[in-house]
Design a protein around this motif. Sequence first.
Motif, PDB file in Angstrom:
ATOM      1  N   ILE A   4       0.946  -1.952   0.546  1.00 10.34           N
ATOM      2  CA  ILE A   4       0.009   0.339  -0.013  1.00 10.34           C
ATOM      3  C   ILE A   4       0.767   1.081   0.417  1.00 10.34           C
ATOM      4  O   ILE A   4       1.808   1.546   0.741  1.00 10.34           O
ATOM      5  CB  ILE A   4      -1.494   0.221   0.816  1.00 10.34           C
ATOM      6  CG1 ILE A   4      -1.202  -1.043   1.361  1.00 10.34           C
ATOM      7  CG2 ILE A   4      -2.165   1.155   1.575  1.00 10.34           C
ATOM      8  CD1 ILE A   4      -2.462  -1.617   0.511  1.00 10.34           C
ATOM      9  N   ILE A   5       0.144   2.070  -0.819  1.00  9.40           N
ATOM     10  CA  ILE A   5       1.518   3.410  -0.978  1.00  9.40           C
ATOM     11  C   ILE A   5       0.332   4.566  -0.825  1.00  9.40           C
ATOM     12  O   ILE A   5      -0.590   4.469  -1.685  1.00  9.40           O
ATOM     13  CB  ILE A   5       2.307   3.534  -1.740  1.00  9.40           C
ATOM     14  CG1 ILE A   5       2.863   2.391  -2.399  1.00  9.40           C
ATOM     15  CG2 ILE A   5       3.520   4.846  -2.380  1.00  9.40           C
ATOM     16  CD1 ILE A   5       4.104   2.877  -3.786  1.00  9.40           C
ATOM     17  N   LYS A 202      -3.399  -1.953  12.579  1.00  6.62           N
ATOM     18  CA  LYS A 202      -1.466  -2.498  12.802  1.00  6.62           C
ATOM     19  C   LYS A 202      -1.428  -2.725  10.369  1.00  6.62           C
ATOM     20  O   LYS A 202      -0.042  -2.531  11.019  1.00  6.62           O
ATOM     21  CB  LYS A 202      -2.525  -4.510  13.056  1.00  6.62           C
ATOM     22  CG  LYS A 202      -1.344  -5.328  14.015  1.00  6.62           C
ATOM     23  CD  LYS A 202      -2.378  -6.863  14.029  1.00  6.62           C
ATOM     24  CE  LYS A 202      -3.056  -7.103  15.221  1.00  6.62           C
ATOM     25  NZ  LYS A 202      -4.381  -8.657  14.960  1.00  6.62           N
ATOM     26  N   VAL A 203      -2.316  -2.986   9.921  1.00  8.64           N
ATOM     27  CA  VAL A 203      -1.515  -2.671   8.375  1.00  8.64           C
ATOM     28  C   VAL A 203      -0.936  -1.491   8.089  1.00  8.64           C
ATOM     29  O   VAL A 203      -0.054  -0.959   7.867  1.00  8.64           O
ATOM     30  CB  VAL A 203      -2.992  -3.134   7.384  1.00  8.64           C
ATOM     31  CG1 VAL A 203      -2.108  -3.161   6.246  1.00  8.64           C
ATOM     32  CG2 VAL A 203      -3.512  -4.123   7.577  1.00  8.64           C
ATOM     33  N   LEU A 204      -2.027  -0.715   9.080  1.00  9.19           N
ATOM     34  CA  LEU A 204      -0.980   0.844   9.035  1.00  9.19           C
ATOM     35  C   LEU A 204      -0.108   0.769   9.485  1.00  9.19           C
ATOM     36  O   LEU A 204       1.139   1.930   9.263  1.00  9.19           O
ATOM     37  CB  LEU A 204      -2.174   1.687   8.541  1.00  9.19           C
ATOM     38  CG  LEU A 204      -3.713   2.275   8.536  1.00  9.19           C
ATOM     39  CD1 LEU A 204      -4.651   2.836   9.340  1.00  9.19           C
ATOM     40  CD2 LEU A 204      -3.396   2.595   7.291  1.00  9.19           C
ATOM     41  N   MET A 205       0.023   0.861  10.817  1.00  9.81           N
ATOM     42  CA  MET A 205       1.493   0.828  11.396  1.00  9.81           C
ATOM     43  C   MET A 205       2.423  -0.475  10.660  1.00  9.81           C
ATOM     44  O   MET A 205       3.526   0.397  11.014  1.00  9.81           O
ATOM     45  CB  MET A 205       1.460   0.492  12.357  1.00  9.81           C
ATOM     46  CG  MET A 205       0.333   1.536  13.346  1.00  9.81           C
ATOM     47  SD  MET A 205       0.658   2.650  13.892  1.00  9.81           S
ATOM     48  CE  MET A 205      -0.214   3.608  14.459  1.00  9.81           C
ATOM     49  N   ASP A 206       2.364  -0.844   9.953  1.00  2.00           N
ATOM     50  CA  ASP A 206       3.326  -1.935   9.688  1.00  2.00           C
ATOM     51  C   ASP A 206       3.974  -1.328   8.429  1.00  2.00           C
ATOM     52  O   ASP A 206       3.808  -1.177   6.810  1.00  2.00           O
ATOM     53  CB  ASP A 206       3.027  -3.176   8.927  1.00  2.00           C
ATOM     54  CG  ASP A 206       3.400  -4.269   8.663  1.00  2.00           C
ATOM     55  OD1 ASP A 206       5.552  -4.510   8.399  1.00  2.00           O
ATOM     56  OD2 ASP A 206       3.076  -5.445   7.992  1.00  2.00           O
ATOM     57  N   SER A 208       6.827  -2.750   6.995  1.00  2.00           N
ATOM     58  CA  SER A 208       6.816  -3.710   6.122  1.00  2.00           C
ATOM     59  C   SER A 208       5.731  -3.910   4.668  1.00  2.00           C
ATOM     60  O   SER A 208       5.864  -3.819   3.239  1.00  2.00           O
ATOM     61  CB  SER A 208       7.360  -4.604   5.954  1.00  2.00           C
ATOM     62  OG  SER A 208       6.008  -5.905   6.110  1.00  2.00           O
ATOM     63  N   ARG A 209       4.768  -3.026   5.218  1.00  2.00           N
ATOM     64  CA  ARG A 209       3.262  -2.952   4.101  1.00  2.00           C
ATOM     65  C   ARG A 209       3.023  -1.601   3.121  1.00  2.00           C
ATOM     66  O   ARG A 209       2.287  -1.948   2.099  1.00  2.00           O
ATOM     67  CB  ARG A 209       2.033  -3.943   4.677  1.00  2.00           C
ATOM     68  CG  ARG A 209       2.512  -5.363   4.428  1.00  2.00           C
ATOM     69  CD  ARG A 209       1.272  -5.990   4.378  1.00  2.00           C
ATOM     70  NE  ARG A 209      -0.081  -5.240   3.389  1.00  2.00           N
ATOM     71  CZ  ARG A 209      -1.243  -6.085   3.414  1.00  2.00           C
ATOM     72  NH1 ARG A 209      -2.010  -6.321   4.686  1.00  2.00           N
ATOM     73  NH2 ARG A 209      -2.798  -5.158   1.918  1.00  2.00           N
ATOM     74  N   ILE A 240       7.036   8.249   7.201  1.00  2.00           N
ATOM     75  CA  ILE A 240       7.030   8.215   6.705  1.00  2.00           C
ATOM     76  C   ILE A 240       8.248   8.082   5.767  1.00  2.00           C
ATOM     77  O   ILE A 240       9.348   8.262   5.787  1.00  2.00           O
ATOM     78  CB  ILE A 240       7.137  10.092   6.466  1.00  2.00           C
ATOM     79  CG1 ILE A 240       6.047  10.514   7.435  1.00  2.00           C
ATOM     80  CG2 ILE A 240       6.860  10.325   4.868  1.00  2.00           C
ATOM     81  CD1 ILE A 240       6.293  11.617   8.172  1.00  2.00           C
ATOM     82  N   ASP A 241       7.392   7.548   4.757  1.00  2.00           N
ATOM     83  CA  ASP A 241       8.394   7.266   3.513  1.00  2.00           C
ATOM     84  C   ASP A 241       9.880   7.694   2.760  1.00  2.00           C
ATOM     85  O   ASP A 241      10.643   7.848   2.853  1.00  2.00           O
ATOM     86  CB  ASP A 241       8.310   6.261   2.374  1.00  2.00           C
ATOM     87  CG  ASP A 241       8.562   4.666   1.735  1.00  2.00           C
ATOM     88  OD1 ASP A 241       9.039   4.284   3.184  1.00  2.00           O
ATOM     89  OD2 ASP A 241       8.783   4.670   0.941  1.00  2.00           O
ATOM     90  N   LYS A 242       8.721   9.259   2.239  1.00  2.00           N
ATOM     91  CA  LYS A 242       9.743   9.976   1.453  1.00  2.00           C
ATOM     92  C   LYS A 242       9.104  11.762   1.415  1.00  2.00           C
ATOM     93  O   LYS A 242       7.366  11.758   1.602  1.00  2.00           O
ATOM     94  CB  LYS A 242       9.068   9.786  -0.106  1.00  2.00           C
ATOM     95  CG  LYS A 242      10.676   8.363  -0.925  1.00  2.00           C
ATOM     96  CD  LYS A 242      10.020   8.710  -2.053  1.00  2.00           C
ATOM     97  CE  LYS A 242      11.397   7.513  -2.745  1.00  2.00           C
ATOM     98  NZ  LYS A 242      10.497   6.476  -1.995  1.00  2.00           N
TER      99      LYS A 242
END
Lengths: 305, 95
Positions: A4-5, A202-206, A208-209, A240-242
Motif C-alpha cells: 500500500i502506498i 495493524k496494517v497501517l502501522m506496518d 513493510s506493507r 514516512i517513506d518520502k
Amino acid sequence: MSKIIFVGGKGGVGKTTCASSLAWKYSKKYKVLLVSTDPAHSTRDLFGIPPKKNEDFYTYSENLDILEIDGEKESNIYISRIKNQCCEMLSPVILCEVEKQLDNASISPGAYESAIFEKISQLILKNAEYDYIVFDTAPTGHTLRLITFPTSMNTWMESLIKKRKKILMLKNMKFNKKNKFSDDGVLNILESRHNWISDISKVLMDPSRVSFNFVMNAEKLSFLETKRAVKTLDEYGINIDKIIINRVLPDSSDPFWQGRKDKEKVFIDLIFEEFREKNLTPIPYFLEENTNILETIGNLINKIL
Amino acid sequence: MNIKKKMEFIKNIRLFFQGAFNYKYLSTNKIDEALTDEIDEFLFICFSENLGVELPINYYTLELLPYLGEELSLWEEKMIDRKSVWEEKVTECPL
C-alpha cells in the motif's frame, strides 16, 4: 498481500501527479490499482479517460486500473444492505421509523467520509488481485483523519462492547436466565467491527506493507502544513517513506523567475534542515503536462525499481 | 412501655412498610432501573445523531438498527418527552 502506498499533501501541490507517476511506474512490472479518495477526483482527468456515468472503476492499461471512490455510492450500498436486513427482522410499524432514520443518516456529511474509509479498508484488508495499491488522498487534513480514525473508533467500540455486556448481564439477572453473550446479535456485530478496526490499525502501522509519502512545494504554506502533518504522523508512530519536493524551479535569466527561484532556495534550505532525517526527493518543474511526464517523474521518485 | 421501646416499635413498622411497598428499595427494581439506564446510555451513544450530537461511530452503529429498532423507537419517544425524563430522574434523588 498487496503493498500500500499513500500519497498525501496540501491541496494543489501535485499529489495526483506524483501518485499517478508512481502507479504508472509500478505498472511496468506489477499489477497496480490507483485509488483516488479525494471527493473531488482528478485522477481520471490526468490520464485523459472520458467519464462514464455511474462508473467509478476504469482500466487504463493491462496492469493499471483506476478507482475513484464515490462516498455517496458506497454509503448507499451500505444503507440499502441494512434496510434489507431491517425488512426481514422488524415489524412494519417500526420499520417505517427506522427507514426514516437510515435515510437521514445516509445524507449526513460524516457518512460519505465513513463510507470512503470503509472502502479503503476493504481494499487494504481483502484485496489480493493487485501487487500495489497507490492511494491518491485528499488534502492533508483528510489523510491525517484517515490515520487517526481507527484510534478514536477503537475507544468508542471498546466502551460500546463493555456497555452491551453489562446490559446482557443485567437482562440475565432480571429475567433469571443464563443466555450466552455470544448469542447476542448486537454484541457480535460490535466485536467484529472492533476486530476490523484493529486489523486496519495493524496494517497501517506496518512499514513493510504501507508507505506514506508527502508531496510539498518549496513555499511557506506548504512547508508549514507538511511540518504539522509529519509531527502528527510521528506521534502516531507512523513512518514516512518520502517527502517529495515538487515543482522545483529551474535557473532563469528572467529577473522575475530568478527572484522566485531565490525565494524558493530559502525554503528548500529550510526543508532540508527541518526534515534532515527523512528521505527527501526534489522533482523539477516540467514544461509539458502529459502522460510522458509521468514516467520521468516516476523514475525520479523511485530510482530503485 | 418506655419511650425507647415505643420508638423502636415505630421504626420497625416503618421499615416493614418500606420493605413491603417502597418501589425504590426492591432489589428487582434496582436491577430494572440499572438496566433501563444502561440501555438508554447505549442507545444514546449509538444514535446520538438523533439528538443532534454527531459521533464518529454513528455511521457504523447503523448496522445495529435491525436488532435495536424496537428499543430505539421506545427510547426516542422517551427522549422527546422531556417531562417524563425529568420526573424519572428527580425521584431518584435522595430527599
